[in-house]
Design a protein around this motif. Structure first.
Motif, PDB file in Angstrom:
ATOM      1  N   PHE A  59       0.793   7.131  -6.860  1.00 16.74           N
ATOM      2  CA  PHE A  59      -0.444   7.903  -6.694  1.00 16.74           C
ATOM      3  C   PHE A  59      -0.117   9.370  -6.423  1.00 16.74           C
ATOM      4  O   PHE A  59      -0.720  10.266  -7.024  1.00 16.74           O
ATOM      5  CB  PHE A  59      -1.297   7.323  -5.565  1.00 16.74           C
ATOM      6  CG  PHE A  59      -2.613   8.005  -5.409  1.00 16.74           C
ATOM      7  CD1 PHE A  59      -3.587   7.903  -6.387  1.00 16.74           C
ATOM      8  CD2 PHE A  59      -2.892   8.754  -4.277  1.00 16.74           C
ATOM      9  CE1 PHE A  59      -4.815   8.532  -6.248  1.00 16.74           C
ATOM     10  CE2 PHE A  59      -4.103   9.383  -4.129  1.00 16.74           C
ATOM     11  CZ  PHE A  59      -5.073   9.281  -5.122  1.00 16.74           C
TER      12      PHE A  59
ATOM     13  N   GLN B   8      -1.217   9.619 -16.425  1.00 18.54           N
ATOM     14  CA  GLN B   8      -2.171   8.506 -16.471  1.00 18.54           C
ATOM     15  C   GLN B   8      -1.500   7.177 -16.170  1.00 18.54           C
ATOM     16  O   GLN B   8      -2.095   6.290 -15.567  1.00 18.54           O
ATOM     17  CB  GLN B   8      -2.855   8.454 -17.840  1.00 18.54           C
ATOM     18  CG  GLN B   8      -3.759   9.636 -18.101  1.00 18.54           C
ATOM     19  CD  GLN B   8      -4.882   9.718 -17.082  1.00 18.54           C
ATOM     20  OE1 GLN B   8      -5.593   8.750 -16.845  1.00 18.54           O
ATOM     21  NE2 GLN B   8      -5.042  10.876 -16.459  1.00 18.54           N
TER      22      GLN B   8
ATOM     23  N   LEU C 281      -2.984  -0.858  -5.525  1.00 22.16           N
ATOM     24  CA  LEU C 281      -4.054  -0.902  -4.514  1.00 22.16           C
ATOM     25  C   LEU C 281      -5.028  -2.047  -4.778  1.00 22.16           C
ATOM     26  O   LEU C 281      -5.536  -2.653  -3.837  1.00 22.16           O
ATOM     27  CB  LEU C 281      -4.773   0.439  -4.451  1.00 22.16           C
ATOM     28  CG  LEU C 281      -3.892   1.590  -3.936  1.00 22.16           C
ATOM     29  CD1 LEU C 281      -4.616   2.920  -4.063  1.00 22.16           C
ATOM     30  CD2 LEU C 281      -3.442   1.348  -2.517  1.00 22.16           C
ATOM     31  N   CYS C 282      -5.268  -2.370  -6.037  1.00 22.71           N
ATOM     32  CA  CYS C 282      -6.140  -3.511  -6.351  1.00 22.71           C
ATOM     33  C   CYS C 282      -5.494  -4.819  -5.918  1.00 22.71           C
ATOM     34  O   CYS C 282      -6.177  -5.722  -5.431  1.00 22.71           O
ATOM     35  CB  CYS C 282      -6.465  -3.548  -7.835  1.00 22.71           C
ATOM     36  SG  CYS C 282      -7.686  -2.326  -8.326  1.00 22.71           S
TER      37      CYS C 282
ATOM     38  N   THR D  42       0.834  -1.205   0.000  1.00 25.35           N
ATOM     39  CA  THR D  42       0.000   0.000   0.000  1.00 25.35           C
ATOM     40  C   THR D  42       0.865   1.250   0.000  1.00 25.35           C
ATOM     41  O   THR D  42       0.611   2.203  -0.746  1.00 25.35           O
ATOM     42  CB  THR D  42      -0.938   0.000   1.220  1.00 25.35           C
ATOM     43  OG1 THR D  42      -1.783  -1.148   1.142  1.00 25.35           O
ATOM     44  CG2 THR D  42      -1.791   1.248   1.257  1.00 25.35           C
TER      45      THR D  42
ATOM     46  N   ALA E   1      -0.740   3.057  -9.591  1.00 30.86           N
ATOM     47  CA  ALA E   1      -1.333   3.156  -8.255  1.00 30.86           C
ATOM     48  C   ALA E   1      -2.582   2.288  -8.169  1.00 30.86           C
ATOM     49  O   ALA E   1      -2.806   1.597  -7.167  1.00 30.86           O
ATOM     50  CB  ALA E   1      -1.666   4.606  -7.931  1.00 30.86           C
ATOM     51  N   ASP E   2      -3.383   2.293  -9.213  1.00 33.69           N
ATOM     52  CA  ASP E   2      -4.588   1.457  -9.244  1.00 33.69           C
ATOM     53  C   ASP E   2      -4.219  -0.018  -9.169  1.00 33.69           C
ATOM     54  O   ASP E   2      -4.820  -0.774  -8.407  1.00 33.69           O
ATOM     55  CB  ASP E   2      -5.366   1.749 -10.524  1.00 33.69           C
ATOM     56  CG  ASP E   2      -6.655   0.964 -10.608  1.00 33.69           C
ATOM     57  OD1 ASP E   2      -7.437   1.009  -9.639  1.00 33.69           O
ATOM     58  OD2 ASP E   2      -6.882   0.307 -11.638  1.00 33.69           O
ATOM     59  N   PHE E   3      -3.210  -0.420  -9.924  1.00 34.10           N
ATOM     60  CA  PHE E   3      -2.757  -1.807  -9.874  1.00 34.10           C
ATOM     61  C   PHE E   3      -2.298  -2.171  -8.465  1.00 34.10           C
ATOM     62  O   PHE E   3      -2.690  -3.202  -7.919  1.00 34.10           O
ATOM     63  CB  PHE E   3      -1.615  -2.039 -10.870  1.00 34.10           C
ATOM     64  CG  PHE E   3      -0.963  -3.380 -10.714  1.00 34.10           C
ATOM     65  CD1 PHE E   3      -1.519  -4.505 -11.292  1.00 34.10           C
ATOM     66  CD2 PHE E   3       0.199  -3.527  -9.960  1.00 34.10           C
ATOM     67  CE1 PHE E   3      -0.936  -5.753 -11.137  1.00 34.10           C
ATOM     68  CE2 PHE E   3       0.791  -4.763  -9.794  1.00 34.10           C
ATOM     69  CZ  PHE E   3       0.226  -5.877 -10.385  1.00 34.10           C
TER      70      PHE E   3
ATOM     71  N   PHE F 262      -1.262   6.886 -12.439  1.00 33.93           N
ATOM     72  CA  PHE F 262      -2.576   6.512 -11.901  1.00 33.93           C
ATOM     73  C   PHE F 262      -2.834   5.020 -12.108  1.00 33.93           C
ATOM     74  O   PHE F 262      -3.360   4.337 -11.225  1.00 33.93           O
ATOM     75  CB  PHE F 262      -3.701   7.320 -12.553  1.00 33.93           C
ATOM     76  CG  PHE F 262      -3.980   8.638 -11.908  1.00 33.93           C
ATOM     77  CD1 PHE F 262      -4.354   8.723 -10.568  1.00 33.93           C
ATOM     78  CD2 PHE F 262      -3.885   9.808 -12.641  1.00 33.93           C
ATOM     79  CE1 PHE F 262      -4.616   9.935  -9.974  1.00 33.93           C
ATOM     80  CE2 PHE F 262      -4.144  11.031 -12.048  1.00 33.93           C
ATOM     81  CZ  PHE F 262      -4.504  11.102 -10.716  1.00 33.93           C
ATOM     82  N   ALA F 263      -2.463   4.505 -13.275  1.00 33.38           N
ATOM     83  CA  ALA F 263      -2.664   3.084 -13.562  1.00 33.38           C
ATOM     84  C   ALA F 263      -1.809   2.219 -12.636  1.00 33.38           C
ATOM     85  O   ALA F 263      -2.269   1.176 -12.150  1.00 33.38           O
ATOM     86  CB  ALA F 263      -2.339   2.788 -15.022  1.00 33.38           C
TER      87      ALA F 263
ATOM     88  N   ALA G  78       2.277   1.709  -3.388  1.00 26.59           N
ATOM     89  CA  ALA G  78       1.299   2.198  -4.367  1.00 26.59           C
ATOM     90  C   ALA G  78       1.003   3.684  -4.174  1.00 26.59           C
ATOM     91  O   ALA G  78       0.577   4.363  -5.109  1.00 26.59           O
ATOM     92  CB  ALA G  78       0.012   1.394  -4.274  1.00 26.59           C
TER      93      ALA G  78
END
Length: 130
Positions: free
Chosen positions: A77, A86, A96-97, A70, A92-94, A89-90, A73
């Motif tokens: 972010f 972008q 956290l997911c 976390t 960070a999304d990966f 962001f992708a 990530a």
């Protein structure tokens, strides 16, 4: 949507940070750390050469990866928020997911924590995790 080698390197870096969290927790609790194994398109693992002393240590080691993941990530972010990137962001999304969906809910990390809380978790979980 395709970011190329930079995105791939970011994903490997986030996975490494996650696994390093487990390894650091093992060292902190005097558990001998084996090698770190990366399996393309599957994930990664850090092997233990000795067992945890008690359920608390087991849960600590299991949760150290998601906590470090976390924090890892949050780096892309923060970069994405300041630059509008972008790709960041992708990433960070990966990151956290992976923590929320894969690590805490479906993988052996979440299983280790649950089994540290109660022995009866073995009754309701899949046999492959035993």
């Amino acid at each position: 949507m395709f970011y190329g080698w930079k995105y791939a390197a970011g994903i490997v870096g986030l996975i490494y940070i996650h696994e390093a969290g487990h390894a650091i927790a093992m060292v902190r609790h005097d558990i001998k750390v084996g090698g770190m194994l990366f399996i393309p398109f599957m994930g990664a693992a850090v092997s233990m050469d000795s067992k945890p002393k008690d359920p608390y240590v087991n849960a600590y080691v299991a949760l150290a990866g998601p906590v470090c993941g976390t924090m890892g990530a949050l780096i892309p972010f923060g970069f994405a928020l300041t630059t509008g990137s972008q790709m960041a962001f992708a990433l960070a999304d990966f990151g956290l997911c992976v923590v929320v969906i894969i690590t805490l809910m479906t993988s052996s990390n979440g299983y280790s924590v649950c089994c540290s809380v109660s022995y009866y978790v073995h009754v309701i979980t899949l046999p492959k995790f035993k």
